[in-house]
Design a protein around this motif. Structure first.
Motif, PDB file in Angstrom:
ATOM      1  N   VAL A 106       0.844  -1.190   0.000  1.00 28.44           N
ATOM      2  CA  VAL A 106       0.000   0.000   0.000  1.00 28.44           C
ATOM      3  C   VAL A 106       0.880   1.241   0.000  1.00 28.44           C
ATOM      4  N   ILE A 107       0.338   2.336  -0.522  1.00 24.31           N
ATOM      5  CA  ILE A 107       0.987   3.650  -0.504  1.00 24.31           C
ATOM      6  C   ILE A 107       0.055   4.607   0.212  1.00 24.31           C
ATOM      7  N   ALA A 108       0.520   5.207   1.323  1.00 25.64           N
ATOM      8  CA  ALA A 108      -0.322   6.103   2.125  1.00 25.64           C
ATOM      9  C   ALA A 108       0.581   6.898   3.066  1.00 25.64           C
ATOM     10  N   ASP A 109       0.049   7.998   3.585  1.00 24.93           N
ATOM     11  CA  ASP A 109       0.788   8.799   4.568  1.00 24.93           C
ATOM     12  C   ASP A 109       0.634   8.128   5.925  1.00 24.93           C
ATOM     13  N   LEU A 110       1.598   7.324   6.313  1.00 29.38           N
ATOM     14  CA  LEU A 110       1.491   6.503   7.505  1.00 29.38           C
ATOM     15  C   LEU A 110       1.939   7.211   8.780  1.00 29.38           C
ATOM     16  N   ASP A 111       2.701   8.298   8.655  1.00 36.97           N
ATOM     17  CA  ASP A 111       3.197   8.985   9.843  1.00 36.97           C
ATOM     18  C   ASP A 111       2.724  10.429   9.955  1.00 36.97           C
ATOM     19  N   GLY A 112       1.801  10.846   9.069  1.00 36.59           N
ATOM     20  CA  GLY A 112       1.211  12.180   9.168  1.00 36.59           C
ATOM     21  C   GLY A 112       2.115  13.316   8.791  1.00 36.59           C
ATOM     22  N   LYS A 113       3.210  13.064   8.073  1.00 39.67           N
ATOM     23  CA  LYS A 113       4.148  14.118   7.686  1.00 39.67           C
ATOM     24  C   LYS A 113       3.841  14.716   6.315  1.00 39.67           C
ATOM     25  N   GLY A 114       2.778  14.264   5.679  1.00 40.70           N
ATOM     26  CA  GLY A 114       2.380  14.839   4.402  1.00 40.70           C
ATOM     27  C   GLY A 114       2.987  14.187   3.189  1.00 40.70           C
ATOM     28  N   GLN A 115       3.824  13.161   3.365  1.00 41.81           N
ATOM     29  CA  GLN A 115       4.411  12.435   2.251  1.00 41.81           C
ATOM     30  C   GLN A 115       3.868  11.010   2.235  1.00 41.81           C
ATOM     31  N   ARG A 116       3.805  10.430   1.035  1.00 36.89           N
ATOM     32  CA  ARG A 116       3.294   9.075   0.905  1.00 36.89           C
ATOM     33  C   ARG A 116       4.389   8.065   1.271  1.00 36.89           C
ATOM     34  N   ASP A 117       4.060   7.208   2.215  1.00 37.25           N
ATOM     35  CA  ASP A 117       4.948   6.135   2.636  1.00 37.25           C
ATOM     36  C   ASP A 117       4.490   4.829   2.000  1.00 37.25           C
ATOM     37  N   LEU A 118       5.218   3.757   2.281  1.00 39.85           N
ATOM     38  CA  LEU A 118       4.861   2.450   1.757  1.00 39.85           C
ATOM     39  C   LEU A 118       4.844   1.432   2.890  1.00 39.85           C
ATOM     40  N   ALA A 119       3.959   0.442   2.772  1.00 35.29           N
ATOM     41  CA  ALA A 119       3.929  -0.681   3.693  1.00 35.29           C
ATOM     42  C   ALA A 119       3.741  -1.953   2.884  1.00 35.29           C
ATOM     43  N   VAL A 120       4.410  -3.024   3.317  1.00 30.91           N
ATOM     44  CA  VAL A 120       4.423  -4.276   2.580  1.00 30.91           C
ATOM     45  C   VAL A 120       4.225  -5.432   3.558  1.00 30.91           C
ATOM     46  N   VAL A 121       3.388  -6.405   3.188  1.00 30.59           N
ATOM     47  CA  VAL A 121       3.293  -7.656   3.930  1.00 30.59           C
ATOM     48  C   VAL A 121       3.762  -8.794   3.032  1.00 30.59           C
ATOM     49  N   HIS A 122       4.100  -9.922   3.652  1.00 32.63           N
ATOM     50  CA  HIS A 122       4.798 -10.992   2.950  1.00 32.63           C
ATOM     51  C   HIS A 122       4.124 -12.334   3.169  1.00 32.63           C
ATOM     52  N   SER A 123       4.167 -13.171   2.135  1.00 30.81           N
ATOM     53  CA  SER A 123       3.693 -14.544   2.279  1.00 30.81           C
ATOM     54  C   SER A 123       4.802 -15.472   2.730  1.00 30.81           C
ATOM     55  N   GLY A 124       6.047 -15.036   2.605  1.00 29.12           N
ATOM     56  CA  GLY A 124       7.176 -15.868   2.982  1.00 29.12           C
ATOM     57  C   GLY A 124       7.702 -15.606   4.370  1.00 29.12           C
ATOM     58  N   SER A 125       7.149 -14.612   5.067  1.00 30.71           N
ATOM     59  CA  SER A 125       7.581 -14.309   6.430  1.00 30.71           C
ATOM     60  C   SER A 125       6.455 -13.579   7.143  1.00 30.71           C
ATOM     61  N   PRO A 126       6.449 -13.589   8.486  1.00 34.99           N
ATOM     62  CA  PRO A 126       5.406 -12.887   9.241  1.00 34.99           C
ATOM     63  C   PRO A 126       5.748 -11.432   9.484  1.00 34.99           C
ATOM     64  N   LYS A 127       6.363 -10.764   8.509  1.00 36.28           N
ATOM     65  CA  LYS A 127       6.822  -9.398   8.680  1.00 36.28           C
ATOM     66  C   LYS A 127       5.920  -8.404   7.953  1.00 36.28           C
ATOM     67  N   LEU A 128       5.662  -7.286   8.631  1.00 37.62           N
ATOM     68  CA  LEU A 128       5.124  -6.076   8.010  1.00 37.62           C
ATOM     69  C   LEU A 128       6.275  -5.098   7.923  1.00 37.62           C
ATOM     70  N   THR A 129       6.626  -4.685   6.720  1.00 33.87           N
ATOM     71  CA  THR A 129       7.713  -3.727   6.508  1.00 33.87           C
ATOM     72  C   THR A 129       7.124  -2.365   6.184  1.00 33.87           C
ATOM     73  N   VAL A 130       7.484  -1.357   6.983  1.00 33.02           N
ATOM     74  CA  VAL A 130       7.025   0.013   6.796  1.00 33.02           C
ATOM     75  C   VAL A 130       8.202   0.844   6.302  1.00 33.02           C
ATOM     76  N   LEU A 131       8.020   1.529   5.184  1.00 37.74           N
ATOM     77  CA  LEU A 131       9.048   2.373   4.581  1.00 37.74           C
ATOM     78  C   LEU A 131       8.580   3.813   4.656  1.00 37.74           C
ATOM     79  N   LEU A 132       9.116   4.564   5.611  1.00 41.08           N
ATOM     80  CA  LEU A 132       8.694   5.944   5.841  1.00 41.08           C
ATOM     81  C   LEU A 132       9.477   6.880   4.935  1.00 41.08           C
ATOM     82  N   ASN A 133       8.767   7.738   4.236  1.00 42.87           N
ATOM     83  CA  ASN A 133       9.340   8.637   3.247  1.00 42.87           C
ATOM     84  C   ASN A 133      10.051   9.789   3.952  1.00 42.87           C
ATOM     85  N   ARG A 134      11.357   9.909   3.703  1.00 36.78           N
ATOM     86  CA  ARG A 134      12.155  10.978   4.307  1.00 36.78           C
ATOM     87  C   ARG A 134      12.789  11.877   3.258  1.00 36.78           C
ATOM     88  N   THR A 135      12.144  11.954   2.089  1.00 37.61           N
ATOM     89  CA  THR A 135      12.621  12.820   1.024  1.00 37.61           C
ATOM     90  C   THR A 135      12.452  14.274   1.410  1.00 37.61           C
TER      91      THR A 135
END
Length: 522
Positions: free
Chosen positions: A492-521
């Motif tokens: 998904v692409i959404a503003d996850l931390d309220g800073k006004g930039q679009r971040d990314l989040a990813v879930v996986h079928s090969g692991s029980p991980k949620l990876t959050v990528l916060l946009n710091r551009t």
């Protein structure tokens, strides 16, 4: 012509037998030229930006035979240091310099939590020496959250009305619980507002769920959650006070037919929600895993849908074998939501456009047109800025992204016909790698803040995602990969931390991980 792209990246390889090739890489101090004295084609790649990273990785693509951009290779990984700096890039043995099409560089911190990346289109030429500049313009912070499941689908939406984006995930638990008899799990993670999440609420689902949607079923202004699953029922979770969800309510999804292609006993693969008959109530469309049909459940009251024994009941629409994902938009501008569904028949993929109708007619098949081989993901967005909903399709077997622009109802929207499958070509197509190693999911949003829609694509054969920056004409800059975990399944692409930039989040079928990528551009 060179085109710069500031896209997230992760340099990774398909590492396929004899086609494996390594870029020869050297480093010059600051921006000193490093191709001097080299015979043959050589590129001084000046990487600009700020900061210091532990390592830098090169990714490049070149064409093979008649396939455009058909090979992806990981180049050398260079010891880190301060930016800016210059890399010497040579074509690897056995690869013609003029077949190289794009290059990407990723700077990584030691633990991978800090990343900066960029990409350019390029051609090394025959025996030419050239210099090109690549800004590492987009930066992310990576955070991982451990879930209790390997995941199938991810949703980002504000579920408790605090203006912070929350996440909902469906998947299969790592181990069965005492109360779970089958293996489906819904996890609801409430956002704190800084890109972190509270401990998830966990709900058992009696079947393996493949899709989750947020809809306000009972008109209380709160988003409820609906999941798909095998058998003849969906799972509805009503959103109560303060975002606390109630236990599961089964929603019958039987077609109500005792014979024919669309007879009862079908499993639901994917669901789509919208007002498909224009009565102001939320309806549900479901693609059936073991039948070539799309079932339509019409909303009838605050919490109910038309059941199999109720009348009137729209007849499920026979579309084709192996239906998978769906996308919803008003493609013909008639005020009713329509559906685009992808399917595969004997390896060949196509897209069917189903126009919303009324209670008596259900969906109307508008057109069918070919897509890539084994399509796995579809979404709708306005990719060329003309205010019409377009379509993007990713396909695993052909390793491709295709964009189909909406030409408007007068021009037949996407072309094709109801009687035969049209070979209407895509308006844009990009090949990610060798056929058979391709993308499985896609998301859209403005990642770099330029007002143009971008896309992010995941591939379960690689622990990476690729972000492609849009050009406002339906095409995109070269994809550059960003590291996530094993077998990414939904993004998904959404503003996850309220800073006004679009971040990314990813879930996986090969692991029980949620990876959050916060946009710091910047």
């Amino acid at each position: 012509m060179m085109r710069r792209s500031v896209a997230y990246s992760r340099a990774y390889s398909l590492l396929v037998g004899p086609l494996l090739a390594m870029t020869v890489l050297a480093v010059g101090g600051s921006c000193a030229p490093v191709c001097r004295g080299v015979d043959g084609a050589c590129l001084d790649l000046r990487v600009e930006g700020a900061g210091s990273y532990t390592s830098y990785e090169i990714e490049w693509r070149y064409s093979i035979s008649e396939e455009p951009l058909a090979a992806l290779r990981r180049g050398a990984t260079e010891q880190g240091g301060e930016l800016p700096r210059t890399f010497r890039v040579l074509p690897p043995p056995g690869v013609a310099a003029d077949s190289v099409r794009s290059l990407g560089v990723l700077g990584l911190s030691e633990d991978g939590s800090e990343q900066a990346s960029g990409s350019i289109e390029t051609s090394l030429g025959g025996d030419e020496h050239s210099t090109q500049v690549m800004p590492l313009g987009l930066r992310v912070n990576r955070r991982d959250v451990t879930l209790t499941t390997s995941s199938a689908d991810l949703l980002a939406v504000d579920l408790n009305g605090d203006s912070v984006i929350d996440l909902a995930v469906v998947g299969t638990p790592k181990s069965a619980t005492a109360s779970s008899t089958t293996g489906g799990v819904l996890s609801v993670l409430y956002g704190v507002g800084d890109g972190t999440y509270r401990a998830p609420q966990i709900f058992d689902i009696p079947t393996q769920a493949m899709s989750v949607k947020a809809i306000d079923v009972n008109n209380d202004t709160r988003r409820d959650l609906l999941t798909s699953g095998s058998g003849d029922s969906l799972s509805l979770f009503l959103n109560g006070a303060s975002g606390q969800f109630t236990n599961r309510t089964p929603i019958v999804n039987s077609t109500g037919l005792m014979s024919g292609e669309c007879q009862s006993g079908s499993d639901t693969h994917s669901i789509a929600v919208g007002d498909f008959n224009g009565d102001g109530l939320v309806d549900v469309a479901a693609s059936l895993r073991s039948r070539p049909c799309v079932s339509l459940l019409l909303g009838t009251s605050s919490t109910a849908f038309v059941a199999k024994d109720s009348a009137p009941r729209p007849t499920p629409l026979a579309v084709g074998d192996s239906l998978t994902r769906m996308a919803v938009a008003d493609f013909n501008s008639d005020g009713r939501a329509d559906v685009a569904v992808i399917r595969t028949t004997e390896g060949i993929g196509n897209v069917s456009i189903l126009l919303g109708g009324d209670k008596e007619s259900g969906f109307t098949l508008s057109s069918i047109f070919t897509a890539g081989n084994e399509p796995t993901g579809i979404l709708t967005d306005d990719f060329n800025g003309d205010q019409k909903p377009d379509l993007a399709v990713v396909s695993a077997r052909s390793s491709s992204l295709q964009v189909f622009l909406n030409k408007g109802f007068v021009q037949g929207m996407f072309g094709g016909s109801t009687g035969t499958v049209s070979d209407r070509p895509a308006d844009y197509e990009y090949r990610f790698g060798l056929p058979g190693y391709g993308p499985t999911c896609i998301a859209s949003g403005d990642v770099n803040g330029d007002g143009i829609v971008d896309v992010a694509v995941c591939d379960t054969t690689l622990p990476t995602i690729a972000v492609m920056i849009g050009r406002r004409d339906g095409s995109f800059d070269p994809p550059i990969r960003l590291a996530v975990d094993r077998e990414p399944r939904s993004i998904v692409i959404a503003d996850l931390d309220g800073k006004g930039q679009r971040d990314l989040a990813v879930v996986h079928s090969g692991s029980p991980k949620l990876t959050v990528l916060l946009n710091r551009t910047n």
